[in-house]
Each structure stands twice: as structure tokens, then as C-alpha cells.
Write a protein that holds these residues in place. Structure first.
Motif, PDB file in Angstrom:
ATOM      1  N   TYR A 341       0.838  -1.205   0.000  1.00 22.84           N
ATOM      2  CA  TYR A 341       0.000   0.000   0.000  1.00 22.84           C
ATOM      3  C   TYR A 341       0.874   1.257   0.000  1.00 22.84           C
ATOM      4  O   TYR A 341       0.609   2.214  -0.743  1.00 22.84           O
ATOM      5  N   GLU A 342       1.910   1.245   0.819  1.00 23.32           N
ATOM      6  CA  GLU A 342       2.805   2.404   0.864  1.00 23.32           C
ATOM      7  C   GLU A 342       3.462   2.641  -0.487  1.00 23.32           C
ATOM      8  O   GLU A 342       3.583   3.785  -0.944  1.00 23.32           O
ATOM      9  N   ARG A 343       3.880   1.564  -1.146  1.00 23.49           N
ATOM     10  CA  ARG A 343       4.553   1.724  -2.431  1.00 23.49           C
ATOM     11  C   ARG A 343       3.578   2.147  -3.518  1.00 23.49           C
ATOM     12  O   ARG A 343       3.918   2.948  -4.397  1.00 23.49           O
ATOM     13  N   LEU A 344       2.356   1.632  -3.479  1.00 24.04           N
ATOM     14  CA  LEU A 344       1.356   2.044  -4.464  1.00 24.04           C
ATOM     15  C   LEU A 344       1.027   3.525  -4.311  1.00 24.04           C
ATOM     16  O   LEU A 344       0.780   4.217  -5.303  1.00 24.04           O
ATOM     17  N   GLU A 508      -9.308  -8.023  -8.116  1.00 28.66           N
ATOM     18  CA  GLU A 508      -9.191  -6.984  -7.100  1.00 28.66           C
ATOM     19  C   GLU A 508      -8.104  -7.345  -6.095  1.00 28.66           C
ATOM     20  O   GLU A 508      -7.778  -8.517  -5.901  1.00 28.66           O
ATOM     21  N   ARG A 509      -7.554  -6.317  -5.471  1.00 26.06           N
ATOM     22  CA  ARG A 509      -6.636  -6.498  -4.346  1.00 26.06           C
ATOM     23  C   ARG A 509      -6.940  -5.366  -3.372  1.00 26.06           C
ATOM     24  O   ARG A 509      -6.685  -4.189  -3.676  1.00 26.06           O
ATOM     25  N   LEU A 510      -7.506  -5.716  -2.217  1.00 26.44           N
ATOM     26  CA  LEU A 510      -8.023  -4.721  -1.285  1.00 26.44           C
ATOM     27  C   LEU A 510      -6.986  -4.355  -0.233  1.00 26.44           C
ATOM     28  O   LEU A 510      -6.233  -5.211   0.247  1.00 26.44           O
ATOM     29  N   TYR A 511      -6.991  -3.083   0.137  1.00 32.95           N
ATOM     30  CA  TYR A 511      -6.146  -2.569   1.216  1.00 32.95           C
ATOM     31  C   TYR A 511      -7.061  -1.798   2.155  1.00 32.95           C
ATOM     32  O   TYR A 511      -7.318  -0.600   1.961  1.00 32.95           O
ATOM     33  N   ALA A 512      -7.593  -2.496   3.157  1.00 32.19           N
ATOM     34  CA  ALA A 512      -8.575  -1.905   4.062  1.00 32.19           C
ATOM     35  C   ALA A 512      -8.149  -2.162   5.497  1.00 32.19           C
ATOM     36  O   ALA A 512      -8.168  -3.298   5.972  1.00 32.19           O
ATOM     37  N   ALA A 517      -7.030   2.590   2.850  1.00 30.18           N
ATOM     38  CA  ALA A 517      -8.356   2.622   2.232  1.00 30.18           C
ATOM     39  C   ALA A 517      -8.181   2.716   0.722  1.00 30.18           C
ATOM     40  O   ALA A 517      -8.399   3.764   0.114  1.00 30.18           O
ATOM     41  N   GLY A 518      -7.750   1.623   0.122  1.00 28.96           N
ATOM     42  CA  GLY A 518      -7.514   1.629  -1.314  1.00 28.96           C
ATOM     43  C   GLY A 518      -7.804   0.281  -1.932  1.00 28.96           C
ATOM     44  O   GLY A 518      -7.969  -0.728  -1.238  1.00 28.96           O
TER      45      GLY A 518
END
Length: 622
Positions: A341-344, A508-512, A517-518
Motif C-alpha cells: 500500500y505504501e509503495r502504491l 481486485e486487491r483490497l487494502y482496508a 483505504a484503497g
């Protein structure tokens, strides 16, 4: 015109074309050996049935040319292995690829109605036919399994003789032969009749054999058989209750899959030669010692500059300070998602090394202010990505989501340094939700109460399926998770209509989580449908804004309304609310949560409470 180069012939160790040691039974795609027909699963080939063998012999039967190693350092560290291997892709000149064993062994003949082991029919070599009737044999439709992952033959002898002398319940002791026939009156278990020629027991149907206590009432418990490991594998002490299953049931085999995106600093393809040396390199703190080791290993100049090697070692020690597996692997896996998530969010622009770089993520050039009224922020164009999906283990009867390490069945009898995996290269679009707007929305009492119903239902299902309810994994259902999940499904459906992709080609690949929240939507298949190109173009701000508006407005109405929108519970276990196959459900390959925890009311609201929807303004036309 220059002629095309001659096709290189695969050769064995002595230069000759490899030969099959075993007859070929069929073929499956590489991806299926991870998701559908992995180790321990049952596979039907024509009128025969087999179980996929363990990996103990794979070092010998999987050719390195046909089953190359792949590396993903972060995922390998979480799973406690050194590397991964692609399942073998074979042709007529290949070695034995994915090995299988005949299972179940019990077969019946539709002509003479005999029910016995396959070898007792005296079939001709290489064929599965009755030696007397010359008709195809039918594998047993029924097997038994326990929650520890063991699987075995259905106890037909005990089932037939359950009302007779218990001394006759050992196969063959009564002196008779089993027979199986179907009446053809119905397709129910009542029409399947089993009898014994000994005459001491009446003909019985299979009705009742699927009751939870059916086999326990016969005094039968699990004997710990593991047919996928071969006859040499010693049966484990078990004693757990047995359950009767149909051979093709999804409860017979469920994969435990783990995946990771290759992100910097581990996404540079130039570092692949170092993949098997990181454990050794961690032992050296001094730059000079690292340089000496690299010169010795690579017989001269290392393919990666020393400065980059030292930077990678620093990243290795930062992500894994102790160099040991954590007692709680789930924590390590969540940390892996946090890094993604941080890298995205930060991106990784193209450079002179982009040819070897496996992760390129950039901000779009368009005006992002058009997304602000929608509550969407920070879109990123993922122009290149690589995902590695590994088969860690499998389960039987126990849902893979609620599994613990005690119910995960390893893929081999002895520990191996690798796991089977597949890699997907493609592109995608990453987007986030506005944190301020999201925080205000998810504090709504109505939103919290609606999601709590889903969370409670999901937790109840997890506890029912778990071997130890006290150690069950908590449900991930939160307002932001369900919202992101449903939004991802709506966008995949939208892009399947507008961008030319079939929904099954996107994933999909969720980051919750509290600080995440992505969602990332990306090409999910290595086939032609996953390489059409153009998905990145959907992430341009104006195009994305149109797609979000269209997806939300499309989610306002379902052909199953008002039943769908007003449903108090839907789906398996009542885990979904306003969600069905006519609106937001997707093919299984596209959803990482098996089409559960979905509710389009969180997108658009309900007729009674429009404010329930995060995109209320879009629905109202503002």
C-alpha cells in the motif's frame, strides 16, 4: 525474409529426448495446478478419477527446463521457503510432469454391478474397464475425510453390514461380494443401493450416509490415510470424526493461497541471481566481506552493483530484523500488504532500468480535482506489475479462510525449500478513498449497524467451520472494507462493459485497515484476455470519474430488486446483504473474498435511507 529460428528440442541429462516413465492421463493449465488441481485434490479425467501426488518426488519428476524457479523475496520470507517453482509445462518430449495416483480405488461396473477395488476387476493394462464385461468402470462417487486433511475410501462393507454381526464388518470376512446398483427412479441417494452376496445383511441405500454422525454411529473414526503421498506414507494417528463427501465436492479440497506484488527494492529483475544468497549475505555486516563473498560466488564481477546489494541488505534487515519466521505468520502477511500500500501510494516512475523493473507505478497527468466530489483520491497508473501466487497448503472440510496451522495440510511428507507458484505480469489501476470523507461516513450509526450484521453472520460461519472456535480468525468486515470491496466489484463490472475486458480477466486487491483505504484492480490472467492493454488508460482522472459515476448509477438498480435491496441476508451463511449475481457478484477468479461481504447499499443507500451510501451525492445527481 529471415527464417524463424529452429525450435530448440528439450533434452534430458544425456542429450536424448526425455521419455515418460508413467503413462499420460490428461492435461491441465499451469494456473489450475495452483488454484483447482493442486496437491491432494481429486481430478476427473474422462471416466477415471485420480488424486494429485505430493511434491516429494517433484525434484526428480519436474524438469528444471519445464518447471523453472521463480523468486519473490518478501513472500518467500513470510512462507518460510527459499524460492518457488512454476508447475511443469510439458509436451510430448517432456519428462513426467504433475503426477497423480488412482483414487478412490473402489469402482463399480454398471453391467455386472460388482463393487470392488480397481485391480480386482482385472482390467487390461492402461485401461479402466471391467475384465469380464468390457465396459468402463465407474469410480466411487463417495469418499470420507476429516478436518485434519486425511481422506479415504467410503466404508461400503461396514455400511451394508451395520445391522448384522459386527464381526462381519471387516471387508471380506463375511465371504460375500459387494454389489451396487441404481433404481433410476430418482437422482437421490435413496436410489443408490448397495448389497452383499453373503445374504446376512439386507440391501441398503446410501440415504443417511451424509449425516454428521452416520459413520460415528458405526464406530468408525479417521485412520489417518494420506493417499496423495503414496503407499509408502505411514498413516498418521488421528481418530477425528469422518464425514462422507461426494468426490467432486468443493469441501474435499480447498487451497490455501498466498500472494504478493513484487515492489521495490525487490522488483528489479537484475537481482534475481542473488535470490538464493540472501541468507548467506545476511551473515556479513562489513561491505568488504560482502564484496569478497560475491566475487567468490559469481567468479568475478557481480551482476548487481555493490551499492545496490548493500541497500537490499539494509531493506532485508529492516523488514525481517530477526531473520526467523514469526510465530504469527498472519502478522507478517499483513505487514507485507502494508508495504504494498505504501509503495502504491508513493509510486515508482520509469527509469533507465525499466526494462528489468517489474513494478512501474506513476501518477496520472490529468487534473485530479474532478475526483474530489466523488470522494476518490490519489489514483495511480500501475503500468507494470508482477504478482506471485503460491500454494502454501490445502484443507479439507475446513474453510481456507477460517483455517489454522493445525488444519493446513502440507504439500509433502518432508519439508521442502520451495512451494509451487505462478506469476502474473500485467497492469492495473490503484485508487484510494478520501480519508476525511470516509472517516465521517463510517462513523454513521446506520452504516455501523448494517455492517455489524454482516460481521456477526461472518464470524458465526467462521466459528462453525473452524476446528477450534477459540482460535478462529476475526472477520475482516468493517465499513471501509465492505465499501471498498463492493466498489471494486462495481468497477470491474463497469470496465468489463466499457474497456473490453471480460470480468474474469480482472482481479481486485483490497487494502482496508485503520490506515489504509484503497483498492488495486489489475489484469488477473496470463492468457490473451489479460494482455489486451488499455486498463491503465481507465485510471486517467476524467475517465476514472466517468467510470465511478457510471458504476455507482448502475448499482442503484438490480434486476432482482426490490428483493435484492431489501434482503436481510443473502449468500452462503447470510454474509451478504444487497448483493447477488445480477448486480455486484463476480467470477471466482476476480474476487479475493469468495464473493462475500458485499453490500451495494453502502454505495448508493437504500430507498428508506439514501444517506447510507458513500456516493449519495452521485445518486442525487449533484
Amino acid at each position: 525474409m529471415t527464417p524463424s529460428p529452429a525450435r530448440r528440442r528439450r533434452t534430458g541429462t544425456n542429450g536424448a529426448a526425455p521419455t515418460h516413465n508413467l503413462p499420460r492421463r490428461g492435461a491441465v493449465r499451469r494456473a489450475q495446478t495452483i488454484t483447482t488441481y493442486g496437491v491432494g485434490s481429486l481430478i476427473a479425467v474422462d471416466h477415471e478419477s485420480f488424486i494429485v501426488s505430493g511434491l516429494d518426488e517433484a525434484e526428480r519428476s519436474w524438469s528444471r527446463d519445464e518447471s523453472p524457479r521463480i523468486h519473490e523475496r518478501r513472500l518467500a520470507r513470510v512462507l518460510g521457503v527459499d524460492y518457488f517453482r512454476l508447475p511443469p509445462a510439458s509436451d510430448d518430449t517432456s519428462k513426467d510432469g504433475l503426477r497423480v495416483r488412482r483414487f478412490p480405488l473402489m469402482h463399480s461396473c454398471p453391467e455386472c454391478n460388482d463393487l470392488q477395488r480397481h485391480r480386482d476387476f482385472n482390467p487390461p493394462a492402461g485401461r479402466s474397464v471391467c475384465g469380464t464385461c468390457e465396459v468402463d468402470l465407474v469410480p466411487s462417487r463417495f469418499v470420507v475425510a476429516c478436518e485434519a486433511g486425511h481422506i479415504g475410501e467410503f466404508p461400503y462393507w461396514q455400511w451394508v453390514h451395520r445391522s448384522a454381526d459386527r464381526d462381519a464388518t471387516t471387508a471380506g470376512r463375511c465371504g460375500g461380494k459387494l454389489k451396487m446398483r441404481t433404481t433410476g427412479h430418482t437422482s437421490s441417494l435413496r436410489s443408490i443401493l448397495v448389497s452383499c452376496t453373503c445374504g446376512t445383511a439386507p440391501e441398503v441405500s446410501m440415504e443417511g450416509s451424509f449425516r454428521r454422525r452416520a459413520l460415528k454411529d458405526l464406530g468408525l473414526t479417521c485412520r489417518g490415510t494420506r493417499p496423495w503421498l503414496g503407499a509408502s506414507a505411514v498413516a498418521q494417528e488421528c481418530g477425528l470424526p469422518l464425514r462422507t463427501l461426494q468426490r467432486g465436492s468443493s469441501a474435499v479440497w480447498q487451497p490455501v493461497l498466498k500472494s504478493a506484488l513484487s515492489i521495490p527494492p525487490w522488483s528489479d529483475g537484475r537481482t534475481d541471481p542473488l535470490a538464493e544468497h540472501w541468507d548467506a549475505l545476511r551473515e556479513y555486516d562489513e561491505r568488504e566481506h560482502v564484496a569478497i563473498y560475491l566475487r567468490g560466488v559469481f567468479k568475478g564481477e557481480c551482476p548487481v552493483p555493490l551499492d545496490e546489494v548493500m541497500a537490499l541488505l539494509d531493506a532485508e534487515r529492516e523488514e525481517d530484523p530477526d531473520g526467523e519466521s514469526s510465530p504469527v505468520p498472519d502478522h507478517r502477511y499483513r505487514a507485507l500488504r502494508n508495504k504494498e500500500y505504501e509503495r502504491l501510494r508513493a509510486g515508482n516512475e520509469e527509469s533507465e532500468h525499466s526494462r528489468d523493473e517489474q513494478f512501474v507505478c506513476e501518477r496520472p497527468l490529468g487534473d485530479q480535482s474532478v475526483l474530489a466530489p466523488l470522494g476518490v483520491a490519489g489514483p495511480m497508473l500501475v503500468k507494470k506489475l508482477r504478482e506471485v501466487r503460491a500454494l502454501k497448503a490445502f484443507t479439507r472440510l475446513v474453510n481456507a479462510e477460517s483455517t489454522t496451522d493445525s488444519t493446513e495440510v502440507p504439500l509433502s511428507e518432508r519439508p521442502l525449500r520451495w512451494l509451487p507458484a505462478m506469476e502474473v505480469r500485467g497492469e492495473g489501476v490503484f485508487l484510494r478513498l478520501d480519508e476525511d470523507r470516509l472517516n465521517a461516513w463510517e462513523k454513521s450509526v446506520a452504516v455501523t449497524a448494517r455492517v455489524e450484521r454482516m460481521r456477526t453472520a461472518h464470524q458465526r460461519v467462521l466459528e462453525q467451520r473452524a476446528d477450534d472456535p477459540s482460535r478462529v480468525v476475526p472477520s475482516p468486515a468493517t465499513p471501509r472494507m465492505v465499501l471498498l470491496h463492493t466498489l471494486a466489484h462495481a468497477l470491474i463490472n463497469e470496465w468489463s462493459l466499457d474497456a473490453g475486458y471480460p470480468a474474469a480477466a480482472l482481479r481486485e486487491r483490497l487494502y482496508a485497515a485503520d490506515e489504509m483505504a484503497g483498492t488495486l484492480i489489475y489484469t488477473a490472467t496470463s492468457g490473451s484476455a489479460g494482455s489486451l492493454g488499455g486498463l491503465v488508460a481507465q485510471g486517467e482522472p476524467e475517465t476514472l470519474a466517468r467510470a465511478v459515476r457510471s458504476a455507482v448509477r448502475r448499482a442503484e438498480w438490480c434486476s432482482s430488486d426490490p428483493l435484492c435491496m431489501e434482503s436481510e441476508a443473502s449468500g452462503a451463511g447470510g454474509i451478504n446483504l444487497a448483493a447477488c449475481h445480477a448486480c455486484v457478484m463476480l467470477p471466482e477468479t476476480s474476487c479475493e473474498h469468495n464473493n462475500i461481504l458485499l453490500d451495494r447499499a453502502l454505495l448508493v443507500g437504500t430507498p428508506d435511507d439514501p444517506r447510507l451510501g458513500y456516493f449519495e451525492d452521485v445518486v442525487q445527481g449533484q
